[in-house]
Design an enzyme around this catalytic site. Structure first.
Site, PDB file in Angstrom:
ATOM      1  N   ASP A  33       0.702  -1.113   0.055  1.00  8.14           N
ATOM      2  CA  ASP A  33       0.220  -0.119  -0.042  1.00  8.14           C
ATOM      3  C   ASP A  33       0.914   1.282   0.052  1.00  8.14           C
ATOM      4  OD1 ASP A  33      -2.563   1.167  -0.073  1.00  8.14           O
ATOM      5  OD2 ASP A  33      -2.483   1.404   2.203  1.00  8.14           O
ATOM      6  N   ARG A  37       0.069   7.785  -2.757  1.00  3.66           N
ATOM      7  CA  ARG A  37       0.621   8.744  -1.929  1.00  3.66           C
ATOM      8  C   ARG A  37       1.966   9.151  -2.258  1.00  3.66           C
ATOM      9  NH1 ARG A  37      -0.929   6.119   3.381  1.00  3.66           N
ATOM     10  NH2 ARG A  37      -1.548   4.456   1.967  1.00  3.66           N
ATOM     11  N   TRP A  38       2.763   7.908  -2.504  1.00  5.57           N
ATOM     12  CA  TRP A  38       3.920   8.259  -2.921  1.00  5.57           C
ATOM     13  C   TRP A  38       4.121   9.088  -4.301  1.00  5.57           C
ATOM     14  CZ3 TRP A  38       6.951   7.544  -7.273  1.00  5.57           C
ATOM     15  CH2 TRP A  38       8.484   7.309  -7.323  1.00  5.57           C
ATOM     16  N   ARG A  46      -1.256   9.531  -9.599  1.00  5.22           N
ATOM     17  CA  ARG A  46      -1.095   8.461  -9.045  1.00  5.22           C
ATOM     18  C   ARG A  46      -0.728   7.133  -9.687  1.00  5.22           C
ATOM     19  NH1 ARG A  46      -4.186   7.559  -4.517  1.00  5.22           N
ATOM     20  NH2 ARG A  46      -4.545   5.344  -5.357  1.00  5.22           N
ATOM     21  N   HIS A  50       2.259   3.600  -8.978  1.00  4.17           N
ATOM     22  CA  HIS A  50       1.941   1.874  -9.372  1.00  4.17           C
ATOM     23  C   HIS A  50       3.282   1.551 -10.274  1.00  4.17           C
ATOM     24  CE1 HIS A  50      -1.846   2.313  -7.509  1.00  4.17           C
ATOM     25  NE2 HIS A  50      -2.254   3.283  -8.144  1.00  4.17           N
ATOM     26  N   TRP A  82     -12.103  -2.107  -7.700  1.00  2.27           N
ATOM     27  CA  TRP A  82     -12.750  -1.725  -8.601  1.00  2.27           C
ATOM     28  C   TRP A  82     -13.758  -0.469  -8.617  1.00  2.27           C
ATOM     29  CZ3 TRP A  82     -11.957  -4.476 -12.975  1.00  2.27           C
ATOM     30  CH2 TRP A  82     -11.508  -5.813 -13.035  1.00  2.27           C
ATOM     31  N   LEU A 144      10.757 -20.263  -4.742  1.00  2.63           N
ATOM     32  CA  LEU A 144       9.770 -19.686  -4.145  1.00  2.63           C
ATOM     33  C   LEU A 144       8.417 -19.490  -4.924  1.00  2.63           C
ATOM     34  CD1 LEU A 144       9.041 -16.991  -2.176  1.00  2.63           C
ATOM     35  CD2 LEU A 144       9.792 -15.637  -4.359  1.00  2.63           C
TER      36      LEU A 144
END
Ligand code: IPE
Ligand code: IPE
Ligand code: MG
Length: 253
Positions: A33, A37-38, A46, A50, A82, A144
């Site tokens: 999360d 804001r970053w 925004r 991402h 969504w 992994l």
């Protein structure tokens, strides 16, 4: 006519191993999360957050491999996401393709297996095709497990499990009295996976946002104020070291 349904036996006397101090977590789940804001902090749209978040995913996957984590579950898109503007949703759901285009060869060489949890069919074709290709390409790897929670919501998962259970009882494939917590788990998207040992949420919020409500019953939590695009190898290693200091009791002493 309804009958009284007995509870399953909760008086298990089996001793559970609670001395996990010093042992690395087998399954780490992350609520990634803080991307929006970053970006906003930098005066960017925004979606720039991402995009930057993808780089953090690559860093943390590599660190998880090094730290001998067996399963890394990443909350990538929730059933509630969504609600966001269509342009942001489209951007987020194109990122798996972009991520895999860049990093799939490296993931393969690191023996990583890719899988997903969530309502996969409802995703757009460009997401499904790219992810399914990676799932198929890596299905025989035994390093992994990189598990993407994509269009995942815990309540959706639990309600879906209940519907399947009712259906199996109707079709006499399941006896109502044989249903216990272990049996129930088999109807969840996470069937076959151990529960997360450690949950990390970045971005400063201290909530679960509909993530793995059943599976996190006894998980250790780590909340970090670091925004996901800034979350780095050191932050991840620190969370693991912190986990190693904890004493898990599972209700015992
Ligand atoms: C997490 O970052 C990514 C997704 C939910 C897909 P956010 O987009 O929620 O970032 P913030 O919380 O608004 O900063
Ligand atoms: C949780 O973050 C979902 C993912 C990280 C994919 P959100 O940003 O959607 O959570 P809320 O809305 O703050 O609870
Ligand atoms: Mg958020």
């Amino acid at each position: 006519m309804s009958r009284k349904i007995p509870f399953f036996n909760t008086k298990k006397t089996k001793e559970i191993e609670t001395e996990t101090e010093g042992i690395a977590p087998k399954h780490v789940a992350i609520i990634m999360d803080g991307n929006g804001r970053w970006a906003q902090k930098r005066g960017l749209p925004r979606i720039a957050g991402h995009k930057e978040g993808v780089t953090a995913v690559n860093k943390i996957v590599k660190e998880a491999v090094k730290s001998n984590v067996k399963i890394l579950t990443l909350y990538t898109f929730s059933t509630e996401n969504w609600k966001r503007p269509k342009s942001e949703i489209d951007f987020i759901l194109r990122l798996p393709k972009e991520f895999l285009h860049i990093y799939l060869p490296e993931l393969i060489s690191n023996n990583v297996r890719i899988d997903t949890i969530g309502d996969f069919d409802a995703l757009p074709d460009y997401t499904k095709d790219a992810v399914q290709y990676a799932v198929d390409k890596t299905k025989n790897n035994d390093g992994l497990l990189l598990n993407f929670a994509l269009n995942y919501g815990s309540r959706l998962e639990i309600v879906h499990a209940v519907k399947q259970i009712i259906n199996d009882i109707d079709e006499s494939k399941l006896l109502i009295d044989s249903l216990d917590d272990n049996q129930f788990s088999k109807y969840l998207f996470t069937n076959g996976l151990s529960d997360p040992d450690l949950l990390i949420r970045t971005g400063g919020e201290q909530r679960l946002s509909n993530f793995m409500l059943w599976q996190l019953a006894y998980t250790e939590f780590c909340f970090s104020d670091v925004l996901w695009p800034d979350f780095n190898e050191t932050n991840f290693k620190n969370a693991i070291e912190d986990y190693k200091q904890r004493k898990r009791r599972y209700g015992g002493i």
